[in-house]
Every structure is written in C-alpha cells, then in structure tokens.
Design an enzyme around this catalytic site. Sequence first.
Site, short mmCIF file in Angstrom:
data_model
loop_
_atom_site.label_atom_id
_atom_site.label_comp_id
_atom_site.label_asym_id
_atom_site.label_seq_id
_atom_site.Cartn_x
_atom_site.Cartn_y
_atom_site.Cartn_z
N ASP A 1 0.99 -1.26 -0.13
CA ASP A 1 -0.08 0.05 -0.02
C ASP A 1 0.79 1.19 0.08
O ASP A 1 2.13 1.07 -0.25
CB ASP A 1 -0.96 -0.08 1.19
CG ASP A 1 -2.26 0.75 1.00
OD1 ASP A 1 -2.13 1.80 0.59
OD2 ASP A 1 -3.30 0.31 1.21
N HIS B 1 1.92 1.43 -3.29
CA HIS B 1 0.98 2.55 -3.86
C HIS B 1 1.61 3.91 -4.07
O HIS B 1 1.19 5.09 -4.48
CB HIS B 1 -0.26 2.63 -2.94
CG HIS B 1 -1.24 1.42 -3.37
ND1 HIS B 1 -2.28 1.29 -2.60
CD2 HIS B 1 -0.88 0.33 -3.84
CE1 HIS B 1 -2.97 0.11 -3.05
NE2 HIS B 1 -2.00 -0.45 -3.85
#
Length: 363
Positions: A198, A220
Amino acid sequence: MWFIRLIGVLSAASIAVTAAGDQSCTITNFEQVSSVIADCTDIRVSDLQVPAGETLDLEFKKTGVTITFEGKTTFGYKEWAGPLLRIKGKALTVVGAEGSVLDGQGQLYWDGKGGKGKKKPKFFKIKATEGSHFKNINLLNCPVQCTSIDHSGPLTLSGWTIDVSAGDKDNLGHNTDGFDINTTDGLVIENTVVKNQDDCIAVNQGTNFLFSNMECSGGHGMSLSVGTSHEISKNTVRNITFADSVVAKSRNGIHIKTHTNSGQGIIADVTYRNITMTDIWRYAVNVEQDYKEGSPTGHPVGNIPIEGLTLDNVRGTLTGGESVPVYIICAEGACTDFNWSSVTFDGAANPSNCSLIPHGFPC
Ligand SMILES: *[C@@H]1O[C@H](CO)[C@@H](O)[C@H](O)[C@H]1NC(C)=O
Ligand SMILES: *[C@@H]1O[C@H](CO)[C@@H](O)[C@H](O)[C@H]1NC(C)=O
Ligand SMILES: *[C@@H]1O[C@H](CO)[C@@H](O)[C@H](O)[C@H]1NC(C)=O
Ligand SMILES: *[C@@H]1O[C@H](CO)[C@@H](O)[C@H](O)[C@H]1NC(C)=O
Ligand SMILES: *[C@@H]1O[C@H](CO)[C@@H](O)[C@H](O)[C@H]1NC(C)=O
C-alpha cells in the site's frame, strides 16, 4: 591501611551496583516492562517475546530516554486491533542494533483482505517530540498498517527497513502502509527502504516534512491523503518535500487525493524533487479531488484546494495495459501553481488525462 581497604570495598561495591543496574535495564521478559520503564533511562529490549494480545507499551514522562532493540522481538498471534508496539516520549533515541528485527508475523494474518476480513493488529505507533530520533529500525511482516506517527515532531527517522514483501505471495498482504502521518509538525524520514502493498508514505495531516533517499517498492507510492476530518486544522498539509527517492514496481509513483465528504482544508507547498520511478502499472502521477468513502467518484470538489505542487526532475517508466503517465482531476479553480520541470515518463499504454495542465508539462 584501613582506609585503603575501605576504598577498595567501596569501589568494588559501586562496580557491582553499576553492573546490576545495567542488567536490570534490559527487558528480556514481558513482566519486566513496567519496572524498567519506571527506573531506567537507557533501556535494552533483548530477544523479547511479547505475548499475544498485549501492546509493548513504552511511554515516558521523563525526557531523553534511549531504547535499543537487540535480537528478535516477536509479537504473539491474536486477532485484535493492536498496536503491537507503542513508543511515546520526548527527546527519545530509539535504535535498532545491528541484526535486530521487530517481527509482526504478518504471514499468520494475511488473507488478501487487509483492513477488512480477519482482524489484524496495527504494528507500531509513535508519538515522539522534542527532537526524537528513531534509527535503523527493522520491521518485518506487518499484519496490516506498519507505522503510524501522530502528535509528533520535531522527529527524525533514519535508516529504517520495512519489509513486507513476503505479503506479495498470492496477493495476501494488503493495506500494509509503510508510514501513516497525522497531526505532526517537523518530520524527517531518510535513508529508508519500504517493501509493501500500500502507500509507502501516506500523509493525512502535517506541516514541515522532508522525506529523502527513500526506496519504495511493491506498493502505492508516495502519497498525500487529506480530508479524513471535519476540522480544518486536521485537513491542513503544508511544506512537504519528497526528494532523491525511488519508487519501483508500484501502482502509483505520486498520489495526492482529497476526500470530498469532509470539512474544508488545504494542501500547500508540496514538492517532489529528483524522483525515479520504475515499473509503475497504473499512474506515475495521480492527483484526485474526488474521493468519497474511500473511492474516486469522477466528480471533483474543491473543499481542499491544492496550492503549489512542484515537480522537478521526476522521471519514470510505466508498464502494463492499465498504465497512464499523469491523471489529474481537480475541481474548477481548486488546483493552482502546478509548476513542473524535467518531468518525463516512458512506456505507458494510455495517454495522460488532465483537467488542469501543469506549467511545464504537456499533459
Ligand atoms: C488521522 O486523523 C483522522 C481524524 O482525526 C483519522 O480519521 C485518521 O485515521 C488518522 N490517521 C492516522 C494515520 O492516525
Ligand atoms: C519546510 O520543512 C522543512 C523540513 O522540516 C524545514 O527544514 C524547512 O525549514 C521548512 N520550510 C519552511 C518555510 O518552514
Ligand atoms: C537523485 O537521487 C538519487 C537517489 O535516488 C541520488 O543517488 C542522486 O544523487 C540524486 N541526484 C541529485 C542531483 O541529487
Ligand atoms: C479523463 O478523465 C475523466 C474523469 O475521470 C473521464 O471522464 C474521461 O473519460 C477521461 N478521458 C479519457 C480520454 O480517458
Ligand atoms: C509557479 O510559477 C509561477 C510563475 O513562474 C510563480 O509565480 C509561482 O510562484 C510558482 N509557484 C510555486 C509554488 O513555485
């Protein structure tokens, strides 16, 4: 003669006391935690096994405590919210000794559902002020979010490694954010490696941050996610620099999102300088003012304007059929002073799509 003997006895006694003092400032058993944090200012945590469902809670009223982690610190398995480790104090020095590791045993929890699914403990919560410094911390296999920093600063983190790459297997690791940051003024994170699934860094709120020499991969990207509150002060992000860093094999390189169902706020003076991206599979740069309940809607709102987004010497390669170099969706008049120079991306399958054209970038 008698006084020489007496001095000998006294100094032998004081050596014994010093040695015993050192010994008793080392935590090797969870039962020792409360007495050691009450009595000591130079603390070692050595091969500690933290029982399941307990927080290793190191909170200090006194200023200037040093904590050194040695060997392997493990945290027993239990489905609960955590955190597994919490450190709070003023002018703290927290050190990971050579070869030490804090092992969250994430592989026992991962079910591909992250924050949903099986309840997973957050790993490490930091509240540290007055020039605290956390160095060479080695976090392994976070069950879900790795590190959260709030009510902190000035604070420096350097030489960390967060390795959740084992969670890539069968896509089981999710929501394993490297650093989530809130209500903090004055933060430096440098020379740090994050391998996760993430955000490498997600800034929710804060002022005066510098992130440099970061190596982010698998996740991410370097993110701002603003508007999680209804108070304007909690939706304020100002003077943030990301510099001299690499983002590899990630969904995004740079991601800035604002939440439309919150109060007002502002993002100002954000700079990304000397950033290299490789194998970005969705967006190299993604600026979205259209988040609602965790998802983009395609309908941007200007409740949190973005004033000043500088990109200088940002380059990257994209990969795969979904890849787009730059996607910007801003509400009318709510994004200003986007000054970009030496920004280039190669290999994208799709063109950029910008509701606002930055100065210096042909979107
Ligand atoms: C930051 O604060 C907001 C609201 O106060 C909260 O919703 C959010 O979860 C917090 N984030 C972190 C990383 O603590
Ligand atoms: C911006 O933040 C950085 C990092 O904390 C700091 O060194 C710098 O002085 C700040 N700049 C301003 C104008 O406050
Ligand atoms: C750019 O960042 C890289 C690290 O990613 C560093 O090695 C290099 O020296 C930086 N270049 C400049 C001009 O600062
Ligand atoms: C660009 O983005 C907007 C907003 O999401 C979308 O409606 C539009 O279809 C996109 N255009 C292209 C060419 O993809
Ligand atoms: C962006 O460029 C304009 C025009 O050169 C300048 O007036 C403005 O101050 C710059 N903004 C930032 C945030 O650097």
